[in-house]
Design a protein around this motif. Structure first.
Motif, PDB file in Angstrom:
ATOM      1  N   LEU A 188       0.863  -1.183   0.000  1.00 31.70           N
ATOM      2  CA  LEU A 188       0.000   0.000   0.000  1.00 31.70           C
ATOM      3  C   LEU A 188       0.896   1.227   0.000  1.00 31.70           C
ATOM      4  N   SER A 189       0.889   1.980  -1.112  1.00 32.03           N
ATOM      5  CA  SER A 189       1.810   3.102  -1.265  1.00 32.03           C
ATOM      6  C   SER A 189       1.193   4.442  -0.902  1.00 32.03           C
ATOM      7  N   ASP A 190      -0.148   4.536  -0.953  1.00 28.83           N
ATOM      8  CA  ASP A 190      -0.765   5.831  -0.674  1.00 28.83           C
ATOM      9  C   ASP A 190      -2.247   5.650  -0.383  1.00 28.83           C
ATOM     10  N   VAL A 191      -2.773   6.529   0.460  1.00 28.92           N
ATOM     11  CA  VAL A 191      -4.211   6.637   0.693  1.00 28.92           C
ATOM     12  C   VAL A 191      -4.566   8.119   0.606  1.00 28.92           C
ATOM     13  N   SER A 192      -5.490   8.454  -0.273  1.00 29.07           N
ATOM     14  CA  SER A 192      -5.920   9.845  -0.362  1.00 29.07           C
ATOM     15  C   SER A 192      -7.428   9.929  -0.145  1.00 29.07           C
ATOM     16  N   VAL A 193      -7.883  11.127   0.239  1.00 30.18           N
ATOM     17  CA  VAL A 193      -9.275  11.343   0.626  1.00 30.18           C
ATOM     18  C   VAL A 193      -9.914  12.350  -0.317  1.00 30.18           C
ATOM     19  N   ASN A 194     -11.125  12.020  -0.778  1.00 33.45           N
ATOM     20  CA  ASN A 194     -11.917  12.951  -1.575  1.00 33.45           C
ATOM     21  C   ASN A 194     -13.280  13.116  -0.907  1.00 33.45           C
ATOM     22  N   ILE A 195     -13.654  14.377  -0.590  1.00 36.36           N
ATOM     23  CA  ILE A 195     -14.963  14.666  -0.006  1.00 36.36           C
ATOM     24  C   ILE A 195     -15.827  15.337  -1.060  1.00 36.36           C
ATOM     25  N   GLU A 196     -17.014  14.795  -1.239  1.00 38.90           N
ATOM     26  CA  GLU A 196     -17.986  15.372  -2.166  1.00 38.90           C
ATOM     27  C   GLU A 196     -19.299  15.480  -1.405  1.00 38.90           C
ATOM     28  N   GLY A 197     -19.552  16.703  -0.836  1.00 40.37           N
ATOM     29  CA  GLY A 197     -20.731  16.850   0.008  1.00 40.37           C
ATOM     30  C   GLY A 197     -20.649  15.921   1.211  1.00 40.37           C
ATOM     31  N   ASN A 198     -21.688  15.118   1.398  1.00 38.17           N
ATOM     32  CA  ASN A 198     -21.695  14.187   2.524  1.00 38.17           C
ATOM     33  C   ASN A 198     -21.167  12.803   2.137  1.00 38.17           C
ATOM     34  N   HIS A 199     -20.494  12.710   0.996  1.00 38.26           N
ATOM     35  CA  HIS A 199     -19.843  11.470   0.568  1.00 38.26           C
ATOM     36  C   HIS A 199     -18.334  11.575   0.749  1.00 38.26           C
ATOM     37  N   VAL A 200     -17.723  10.476   1.162  1.00 37.27           N
ATOM     38  CA  VAL A 200     -16.264  10.397   1.276  1.00 37.27           C
ATOM     39  C   VAL A 200     -15.774   9.234   0.426  1.00 37.27           C
ATOM     40  N   TYR A 201     -14.796   9.514  -0.434  1.00 42.58           N
ATOM     41  CA  TYR A 201     -14.180   8.485  -1.272  1.00 42.58           C
ATOM     42  C   TYR A 201     -12.723   8.350  -0.858  1.00 42.58           C
ATOM     43  N   LEU A 202     -12.307   7.140  -0.582  1.00 45.90           N
ATOM     44  CA  LEU A 202     -10.910   6.864  -0.258  1.00 45.90           C
ATOM     45  C   LEU A 202     -10.238   6.216  -1.465  1.00 45.90           C
ATOM     46  N   VAL A 203      -9.057   6.683  -1.806  1.00 51.67           N
ATOM     47  CA  VAL A 203      -8.299   6.104  -2.915  1.00 51.67           C
ATOM     48  C   VAL A 203      -7.103   5.351  -2.325  1.00 51.67           C
ATOM     49  N   PHE A 204      -7.184   4.025  -2.343  1.00 56.73           N
ATOM     50  CA  PHE A 204      -6.091   3.167  -1.896  1.00 56.73           C
ATOM     51  C   PHE A 204      -5.244   2.807  -3.119  1.00 56.73           C
ATOM     52  N   GLU A 205      -3.976   3.171  -3.089  1.00 54.46           N
ATOM     53  CA  GLU A 205      -3.092   2.912  -4.234  1.00 54.46           C
ATOM     54  C   GLU A 205      -1.996   1.940  -3.806  1.00 54.46           C
ATOM     55  N   TYR A 206      -1.794   0.920  -4.643  1.00 56.45           N
ATOM     56  CA  TYR A 206      -0.874  -0.167  -4.310  1.00 56.45           C
ATOM     57  C   TYR A 206       0.195  -0.340  -5.394  1.00 56.45           C
ATOM     58  N   LEU A 207       1.335  -0.837  -4.982  1.00 52.66           N
ATOM     59  CA  LEU A 207       2.299  -1.452  -5.895  1.00 52.66           C
ATOM     60  C   LEU A 207       2.034  -2.947  -5.851  1.00 52.66           C
ATOM     61  N   THR A 208       1.943  -3.575  -7.037  1.00 49.08           N
ATOM     62  CA  THR A 208       1.491  -4.971  -7.083  1.00 49.08           C
ATOM     63  C   THR A 208       2.534  -5.927  -7.653  1.00 49.08           C
ATOM     64  N   GLY A 209       3.796  -5.510  -7.670  1.00 48.46           N
ATOM     65  CA  GLY A 209       4.842  -6.394  -8.165  1.00 48.46           C
ATOM     66  C   GLY A 209       4.659  -6.708  -9.630  1.00 48.46           C
ATOM     67  N   ASP A 210       4.808  -7.981  -9.987  1.00 44.48           N
ATOM     68  CA  ASP A 210       4.705  -8.387 -11.394  1.00 44.48           C
ATOM     69  C   ASP A 210       3.312  -8.848 -11.779  1.00 44.48           C
ATOM     70  N   ALA A 211       2.356  -8.741 -10.852  1.00 49.85           N
ATOM     71  CA  ALA A 211       0.974  -9.072 -11.171  1.00 49.85           C
ATOM     72  C   ALA A 211       0.239  -7.820 -11.620  1.00 49.85           C
ATOM     73  N   SER A 212      -0.753  -8.017 -12.485  1.00 51.92           N
ATOM     74  CA  SER A 212      -1.626  -6.902 -12.821  1.00 51.92           C
ATOM     75  C   SER A 212      -2.278  -6.379 -11.554  1.00 51.92           C
ATOM     76  N   GLY A 213      -2.723  -7.275 -10.674  1.00 50.56           N
ATOM     77  CA  GLY A 213      -2.987  -6.923  -9.291  1.00 50.56           C
ATOM     78  C   GLY A 213      -4.386  -6.495  -8.924  1.00 50.56           C
ATOM     79  N   GLN A 214      -5.357  -6.597  -9.818  1.00 47.46           N
ATOM     80  CA  GLN A 214      -6.686  -6.101  -9.490  1.00 47.46           C
ATOM     81  C   GLN A 214      -7.350  -6.924  -8.389  1.00 47.46           C
ATOM     82  N   ASN A 215      -7.228  -8.238  -8.449  1.00 44.61           N
ATOM     83  CA  ASN A 215      -7.768  -9.074  -7.372  1.00 44.61           C
ATOM     84  C   ASN A 215      -7.019  -8.831  -6.070  1.00 44.61           C
TER      85      ASN A 215
END
Length: 419
Positions: A188-215
């Motif tokens: 896990l390389s970064d976590v950022s926060v986005n607030i849109e009104g009463n909604h909160v979106y978290l962006v978790f960003e990963y390094l996944t090695g040699d895998a595409s990594g979506q799962n």
């Protein structure tokens, strides 16, 4: 200016004239009779279940094509990649190359396997690859890596959303421990926060090695997501593991300036005589084409500017065991063509969303691994090089198709090779 419709079939306007209302109602009404065929849905891949499915499907000619003896002998290899297995699909594969890549990770001349049913495609990429190689190769650089998952949380008010975020930012170090406890490769390389009104979106960003990594990132983020729901002092009204901010398998503009997957840029400078020899046109004409189509792309609202990255990536992804649905996001990027002070053609591509891997997913399946082996890019430590090759392949395709349009050969090539 009046709109001209030379031939238009409007089915809604023709309903009253071509279909009486009772027939219309019958066709669209729900039907509750038993389905004609039911196929065994056991999760286990074994001979008994496959035979039972084909007995239900009752199509010997289809079975002979999809479950040939070679496939039948290897079918256990597909157990982790498919449910309700009945066989394999055969697609024609050709190679384009040699494509010379002078990259940070990819170094050498590559014969690139492309799986496609579109005539003229491999020939076009082959022409572009040979032109690049004749010009000394393309310089390619991996710029960034990162795969995201974006949970979303809804609260009653902005005040609650702010209180939630105030607690959240104190937990980031623990989130990292939780996420990385689920994988030996992901970070896990970064976590950022986005607030849109009463909604909160978290962006978790990963390094996944040699895998595409979506799962990988889905599983890791789910552990953190559940921890948040169990421990937050501000309970959300509702929340979901992904709030659609990641851009997963969708065309999106946010990664043009950031990254999802692997971000790569590649360039080449080509003398005018080579442009004439391989493409039968001039650097000036190709730059003019780029200017006109950039404006056309802006008028159409396209995301990024390129001719046909999707052709290269779909064919490469299918051949090499990548997630073909990711072409929707991977085929976004920027192509530029300019004339240098020496009258040469400068061309570059930048692709910020290359979702590629050399381990996991479909990369270990027999045919797909064979294609990665042809590239010399199967296994650990090779995914960055595969991304640079993919960018070089897209550059080859851009040069070839733009050259075909400029020389007036585009339609002729398709007429000759596709018919």
């Amino acid at each position: 200016m009046p709109k001209v419709n030379l031939h238009k079939r409007d089915y809604l306007n023709n309903l009253g004239t071509e279909l009486d209302m009772s027939e219309f109602e019958t066709k669209l009404a729900p039907k509750f009779d038993s389905p004609a065929k039911r196929v065994n849905r056991s999760p286990y891949l074994n001979q008994r279940n496959v035979d039972y499915r084909w007995k239900s499907l009752n199509n010997p000619s289809a079975q002979a094509q999809l479950l040939d003896p070679h496939t039948e002998a290897q079918m256990e290899a597909y157990e982790k990649n498919i449910e309700f297995f009945i066989g394999t699909l055969k697609m024609p594969i050709g190679t384009a190359g040699p494509l010379r890549i002078n990259g940070l990770f990819a170094q050498g001349d590559y014969q690139v396997p492309l799986a496609t049913t579109e005539a003229a495609l491999v020939a076009s990429y082959n022409r572009g690859a040979n032109l690049i190689t004749a010009a000394g190769g393309t310089s390619a650089m991996l710029l960034n890596e990162g795969v995201t998952r974006t949970p979303g949380f809804a609260f009653k008010s902005l005040v609650e959303a702010g209180q939630f975020v105030a607690w959240l930012v104190t937990q980031f170090d623990y989130f990292k421990q939780l996420a990385e406890s689920t994988t030996s490769h992901g970070k896990l390389s970064d976590v950022s926060v986005n607030i849109e009104g009463n909604h909160v979106y978290l962006v978790f960003e990963y390094l996944t090695g040699d895998a595409s990594g979506q799962n990988m990132v889905t599983i890791a983020t789910n552990v953190v997501f559940n921890y948040i729901l169990e421990h937050t002092p501000i309970e959300p009204d509702y929340a979901f593991l992904d709030g659609n901010l990641s851009g997963d398998k969708k065309a999106n503009s946010q990664t043009l300036r950031s990254v999802r997957g692997k971000k790569v840029t590649a360039e080449v400078t080509i003398p005018a005589e080579l442009v004439e020899k391989y493409l039968h046109t001039t650097p000036e004409k190709m730059a003019q084409f780029g200017q006109m189509t950039t404006v056309g792309g802006a008028l159409s609202g396209t995301i990024g500017i390129n001719a046909h990255y999707a052709n290269a990536l779909a064919a490469l992804y299918i051949a090499c065991g990548q997630d073909a649905a990711c072409v929707a996001e991977s085929a976004i990027g920027m192509t530029r063509m300019e004339v240098t002070a020496k009258g040469e053609l400068y061309a570059s591509v930048t692709l910020p969303n290359l979702m590629v891997g050399t381990v996991g997913g479909g990369t270990g399946l027999p045919s797909q691994k064979a294609c990665l082996d042809l590239l010399g890019l199967s296994g650990s430590g090779k995914s960055q090089a595969l991304a640079e090759v993919a960018a070089g392949l897209c550059l080859a395709g851009e040069l070839s198709i733009v050259g075909a349009f400029c020389a007036g050969h585009f339609s002729r090539a398709h007429h000759k090779l596709a018919r």
